[in-house]
Design an enzyme around this catalytic site. Sequence first.
Site, PDB file in Angstrom:
ATOM      1  N   HIS A   7       0.767  -1.279   0.085  1.00 38.43           N
ATOM      2  CA  HIS A   7       0.017   0.060  -0.040  1.00 38.43           C
ATOM      3  C   HIS A   7       0.885   1.227   0.078  1.00 38.43           C
ATOM      4  O   HIS A   7       1.578   1.384   0.684  1.00 38.43           O
ATOM      5  CB  HIS A   7      -0.686   0.153   1.220  1.00 38.43           C
ATOM      6  N   ARG A   8       0.809   2.076  -1.178  1.00 37.65           N
ATOM      7  CA  ARG A   8       1.475   3.292  -1.131  1.00 37.65           C
ATOM      8  C   ARG A   8       3.082   2.910  -1.286  1.00 37.65           C
ATOM      9  O   ARG A   8       4.084   3.436  -0.601  1.00 37.65           O
ATOM     10  CB  ARG A   8       1.276   4.455  -0.103  1.00 37.65           C
ATOM     11  N   GLU A  34       0.664  -0.796  -4.818  1.00 38.60           N
ATOM     12  CA  GLU A  34      -0.487   0.263  -4.824  1.00 38.60           C
ATOM     13  C   GLU A  34       0.038   1.636  -4.878  1.00 38.60           C
ATOM     14  O   GLU A  34       1.044   1.888  -4.018  1.00 38.60           O
ATOM     15  CB  GLU A  34      -1.642   0.046  -3.823  1.00 38.60           C
ATOM     16  N   ASP A  36      -1.223   6.093  -5.448  1.00 36.97           N
ATOM     17  CA  ASP A  36      -2.282   7.251  -5.698  1.00 36.97           C
ATOM     18  C   ASP A  36      -1.697   8.291  -6.664  1.00 36.97           C
ATOM     19  O   ASP A  36      -0.665   8.685  -6.702  1.00 36.97           O
ATOM     20  CB  ASP A  36      -2.733   7.723  -4.364  1.00 36.97           C
ATOM     21  N   HIS A  49      -0.912  10.918  -2.217  1.00 35.76           N
ATOM     22  CA  HIS A  49      -2.145  10.737  -1.679  1.00 35.76           C
ATOM     23  C   HIS A  49      -3.080  11.471  -1.676  1.00 35.76           C
ATOM     24  O   HIS A  49      -4.351  11.713  -1.941  1.00 35.76           O
ATOM     25  CB  HIS A  49      -1.970   9.574  -0.335  1.00 35.76           C
ATOM     26  N   GLU A 109      -4.611   3.984  -8.135  1.00 30.97           N
ATOM     27  CA  GLU A 109      -5.605   4.598  -7.404  1.00 30.97           C
ATOM     28  C   GLU A 109      -5.749   5.886  -8.074  1.00 30.97           C
ATOM     29  O   GLU A 109      -4.939   6.778  -7.754  1.00 30.97           O
ATOM     30  CB  GLU A 109      -5.733   4.413  -6.127  1.00 30.97           C
ATOM     31  N   LYS A 111      -6.967   9.517  -7.731  1.00 31.30           N
ATOM     32  CA  LYS A 111      -7.596  10.270  -6.532  1.00 31.30           C
ATOM     33  C   LYS A 111      -8.273  11.503  -7.120  1.00 31.30           C
ATOM     34  O   LYS A 111      -7.727  12.529  -7.085  1.00 31.30           O
ATOM     35  CB  LYS A 111      -6.454  10.746  -5.500  1.00 31.30           C
ATOM     36  N   ASP A 229       0.403  -2.029   4.501  1.00 31.03           N
ATOM     37  CA  ASP A 229       1.423  -1.197   4.536  1.00 31.03           C
ATOM     38  C   ASP A 229       2.624  -1.994   4.824  1.00 31.03           C
ATOM     39  O   ASP A 229       3.750  -1.504   4.567  1.00 31.03           O
ATOM     40  CB  ASP A 229       0.915  -0.438   5.863  1.00 31.03           C
TER      41      ASP A 229
HETATM   42  O1  G3P Z   1      -6.411   1.334  -2.975  1.00 31.46           O
HETATM   43  C1  G3P Z   1      -6.749   1.096  -1.483  1.00 31.46           C
HETATM   44  C2  G3P Z   1      -6.355   2.202  -0.596  1.00 31.46           C
HETATM   45  O2  G3P Z   1      -5.377   2.905  -1.052  1.00 31.46           O
HETATM   46  C3  G3P Z   1      -7.623   3.102  -0.665  1.00 31.46           C
HETATM   47  O3  G3P Z   1      -7.410   4.225   0.430  1.00 31.46           O
HETATM   48  O4  G3P Z   1      -7.077   6.323   1.449  1.00 31.46           O
HETATM   49  O5  G3P Z   1      -5.195   4.450   1.306  1.00 31.46           O
HETATM   50  O6  G3P Z   1      -5.903   5.811  -0.786  1.00 31.46           O
HETATM   51  P1  G3P Z   1      -6.305   5.229   0.751  1.00 31.46           P
HETATM   52 MG    MG Z   2      -4.723   4.391  -2.137  1.00 33.38          MG
END
Ligand code: G3P
Ligand code: MG
Length: 243
Positions: A7-8, A34, A36, A49, A109, A111, A229
């Site tokens: 994640h990120r 992943e 953003d 993000h 993702e 945004k 994470d």
């Molecule tokens: O893509 C999953 C997750 O990243 C969605 O929420 O706020 O962490 O971008 P957020």
């Molecule tokens: Mg995200």
Amino acid sequence: MTEVIAHRGYSAKFPENTMIAFHEAEYANADGIELDVQLSKDGEVVVIHDEKLNRTTSGKGYVKDFTLQELKKLDAGVLFPNLSEKQTIPTLEEVFAWLATNTLICNVELKNGVFRYEGMEEKVIKLIRQYDLSKRTIISSFNHYSIVHCYRLAPEVEIAPLLSEGLYMPWIYAASIRAKGFHPRYSAVPNEVISLSLESGIAVRPYTVNKEVEMERLFQINCTAFITDDPTIAVKLRDKYKK
Ligand code: G3P
Ligand code: MG
């Protein structure tokens, strides 16, 4: 086997959405990353993000009000001040150029819930095609209009709606917008929903799964993937289930 998506990037230990966090996710044996994306003032697709620079960089104000050149001057590693290497906000192109050298899955993702970022879908699709990443990229968003737009532009690229609440029969909804999967908040997706989705041929990739007990639950039911994470913890647990 359930795939692990960082994640990120490896954001538990490195500054989120930076090249070091992506590289470290690969070293940690994650299956994918992943990230953003938003648009800069001059229309570049940048990886960050928040709509504002304040939390994760040395800048202040909205991402959309700065050109790429201005954004590149900022320190994107402020959440981890002890790191010696300076981090900048990457462009999506920089990340794709690196992804083209490995086999990681990429979940982009969009945004665009707060600001619409007109034309961002076209730019992301163009880059995916340019770097030949169609087969291992998944475009997700909380803005489902936006991912449907992506599907119309590029049906060869997988889309996935992000779901923060417990939508009723999400596998039917996903299929109705031609998504091959959906990305729910992990706490909003009971095992029964995951199983029924998988049986219907719809992939499920919950986010953001950081508790080991939740990771185990997802490995046990052979969920498609999850977004975490900390890929090191996830990969270690996965190895246990592999045996
Ligand atoms: O893509 C999953 C997750 O990243 C969605 O929420 O706020 O962490 O971008 P957020
Ligand atoms: Mg995200």
